[in-house]
Design a protein around this motif. Structure first.
Motif, PDB file in Angstrom:
ATOM      1  N   ASP A 501       0.838  -0.892  -0.417  1.00 15.20           N
ATOM      2  CA  ASP A 501      -0.425   0.247   0.283  1.00 15.20           C
ATOM      3  C   ASP A 501       0.972   1.031  -0.004  1.00 15.20           C
ATOM      4  N   ARG A 502       2.100   1.592   0.931  1.00 15.96           N
ATOM      5  CA  ARG A 502       2.820   2.341   0.725  1.00 15.96           C
ATOM      6  C   ARG A 502       3.439   2.448  -0.453  1.00 15.96           C
ATOM      7  N   ARG A 504       2.656   1.781  -3.634  1.00 16.52           N
ATOM      8  CA  ARG A 504       2.164   0.835  -4.761  1.00 16.52           C
ATOM      9  C   ARG A 504       1.663   2.649  -5.112  1.00 16.52           C
ATOM     10  N   ASP A 506      -0.803   5.961  -5.997  1.00 12.86           N
ATOM     11  CA  ASP A 506      -1.811   6.504  -5.061  1.00 12.86           C
ATOM     12  C   ASP A 506      -2.801   6.076  -6.610  1.00 12.86           C
ATOM     13  N   ALA A 509      -4.165   2.716  -6.914  1.00 14.23           N
ATOM     14  CA  ALA A 509      -4.999   2.466  -6.138  1.00 14.23           C
ATOM     15  C   ALA A 509      -6.135   2.549  -6.426  1.00 14.23           C
ATOM     16  N   LEU A 510      -6.270   4.017  -6.406  1.00 13.05           N
ATOM     17  CA  LEU A 510      -7.564   3.743  -6.804  1.00 13.05           C
ATOM     18  C   LEU A 510      -8.064   2.979  -8.218  1.00 13.05           C
TER      19      LEU A 510
END
Length: 537
Positions: A501-502, A504, A506, A509-510
């Motif tokens: 998550d860190r 990737r 943003d 991620a969306l």
């Protein structure tokens, strides 16, 4: 694997476990390095004593023929094969088994299973071969779903078509590595993808996790071997066009490669094949200085020689897993070709090593033109395939034995290696463990290596999972801070999610959440990998 039985709790086959003289030799290697280790062996409980919770759901009559509620089947499909999985199994901690193990026979069966599960809000965990080491096949769901199934495609295991002119084959996703190669052998062709898990992993699992093979350079990542893919999703079936290449927008296959079963179930793929090699040559090169060994490996990676094996073992790795004592490490080199002799390529690689102080001990070189694998590279390969079994044997003896794998640029590597050693050392002290940290390169690129760090440490029986989790946290933080990736070839799963998550971006991620919502509107597919079930509607 004929006549052998898969271990429900550990790696591979029961008959291939480390016992007898091999176990004694393993203990003898550990004691001088870790004299305080308690090497008392602990055995996994019988399945009958696990007390698995009863299945919470019954399949419809139309699907019952595909479903198993056998306790051994459910126990074996509960965890993957990471250190923490093996240790929990040894303790009988199988608290979240799948309610059913479902084995489709046809692609229509897969569609029917997904339709049923979506209608009942049942989580679907694609299993592959179950060799995940990142929590990728575990129904770790809490109370978000009333039940979970493990979707095992092992019956979809055939090579359906072979195009010898284009050197490609249409292959079902559930085929295991050995069965795949056996079906291609009559055509004298090979997928030439041999990860450490080769015997116990499937084509679909390789594709879903963007697996890396045994070979150190070029055409080793499964991504490079894909011609087209067929993927079943709750929103429909995706079939990409079979082409050698295309510039028509974002690649549809790239959406599903590495999706870990969260976006769809890969049922088959056209894969690029290669002729089986006829010429092989290999050598082991010893170094007295590790920095020079790294420099030699970099020069070879940038030379355009493209060795099939270019595996640098640091001194600790060379001693523990190859039984070789050096002050600078060992470089295992291998070359192979179906078209031409490869001794000249090996000669040039050795020459580059000698420019950096490398030496070839007596009988360290093998050149086999037409027969089966032999020589130094083959000897390393045999040891490499035994490592997971030895890991299990040490885990059963209260040892902490696990790995971190990453990739970074050549310029970043010295600082990254130092950061990993510092973080691991500090974490080992924090959990009151004594240990050794090793490093080897699994793959090398012109712009950087893929370092694979091993941790071998004393543990306290009953606490080794908690000890490992603390070490994992510290080293994973260090990897990202030093510019490495959280995974080079073992996928994200549930265990790598905080760092993925860190890492990737943003906007990605969306887009990933949007793709998940569009392709899996009920959010039933492998919840918890890649994106959070909390976003589920």
């Amino acid at each position: 694997m004929a006549g052998k039985h898969r271990s429900w709790w550990g790696w591979g086959n029961v008959e291939d476990a480390v016992i007898g003289a091999e176990a004694t030799a393993l203990e003898d290697r550990v004691r001088p390095l870790l004299p305080n280790a308690d090497l008392t062996e602990h055995l996994a409980p019988p399945v009958a004593e696990l007390g698995l919770r009863p299945p919470r759901i019954d399949p419809p009559t139309s699907l019952a023929r595909l479903c198993s509620v056998d306790p051994a089947d459910r126990a074996a499909h509960t965890h993957g094969k990471a250190f923490r999985d093996v240790v929990r199994n040894l303790h009988g901690d199988v608290r979240d088994p799948p309610d059913l193990v479902v084995r489709p026979v046809t692609e229509q069966d897969v569609l029917d299973v997904l339709d049923w599960c979506a209608g009942r809000n049942v989580a679907v965990i694609p299993y592959g071969g179950g060799s995940s080491v990142v929590g990728g096949v575990e129904p770790r769901l809490g109370d978000a779903y009333p039940a979970a199934i493990s979707l095992d495609l092992g019956r979809l295991d055939r090579v359906l078509e072979v195009d010898t002119t284009s050197r490609a084959a249409r292959i079902q996703a559930g085929v295991f590595g050995p069965a795949l190669e056996n079906q291609l052998r009559p055509y004298d062709l090979s997928l030439r993808h041999f990860p450490q898990s080769f015997e116990f992993s499937t084509l679909g699992g390789w594709l879903a996790t963007r697996a890396g093979g045994h070979y150190a350079t070029v055409l080793t990542h499964i991504d490079d071997l894909v011609e087209s893919m067929r993927v079943v999703t709750p929103a429909g079936t995706s079939q990409s066009l079979r082409l050698p290449g295309s510039g028509a927008g974002p690649s549809p296959d790239r959406l599903f490669l590495g999706s870990e079963g969260a976006l769809g179930v890969i049922t088959e793929a056209w894969m690029r094949l290669q002729d089986r090699p006829r010429w092989r040559a290999g050598a082991t090169v010893h170094f007295s200085d590790y920095d020079e060994a790294v420099a030699a490996t970099r020069v070879i990676a940038q030379s355009g020689l493209y060795p099939s094996n270019c595996r640098l073992l640091d001194p600790a790795e060379a001693l523990l897993n190859a039984g070789v004592a050096t002050t600078g490490g060992v470089l295992v080199l291998g070359f192979e070709s179906a078209d031409h002799p490869v001794a000249p390529g090996l000669d040039r690689a050795v020459e580059l090593c000698r420019d950096h102080g490398g030496t070839l001990p007596e009988a360290s070189r093998g050149d086999d033109r037409t027969g089966p694998r032999k020589g130094p590279a083959a000897a390393w390969r045999s040891a490499f395939l035994r490592m997971p079994y030895q890991r299990d044997a040490l885990a059963a003896r209260s040892m902490i034995v696990e790995t971190f794998e990453t990739a970074c640029t050549w310029s970043q590597f010295p600082a990254l290696r130092a950061a990993v050693h510092d973080a691991a050392g500090e974490a080992l002290r924090a959990v009151a463990a004594t240990g050794v940290v090793t490093c080897r390169f699994t793959h090398v690129y012109p712009d950087g290596p893929a370092p694979y760090f091993g941790v071998y440490a004393t543990g306290r029986w009953g606490s080794t999972v908690a000890q490992w989790d603390q070490i994992k946290q510290a080293v994973s933080d260090a990897l990202l801070a030093a510019g490495g990736t959280i995974t080079h070839h073992q996928a994200v799963g549930r265990d790598h999610r905080p760092w993925y998550d860190r890492q990737r971006p943003d906007p990605v991620a969306l887009a990933l959440r949007a793709a998940k919502s569009a392709l899996d509107p009920s959010w039933i597919l492998n919840p918890g990998v890649l994106v959070d079930p909390a976003a589920r509607r």
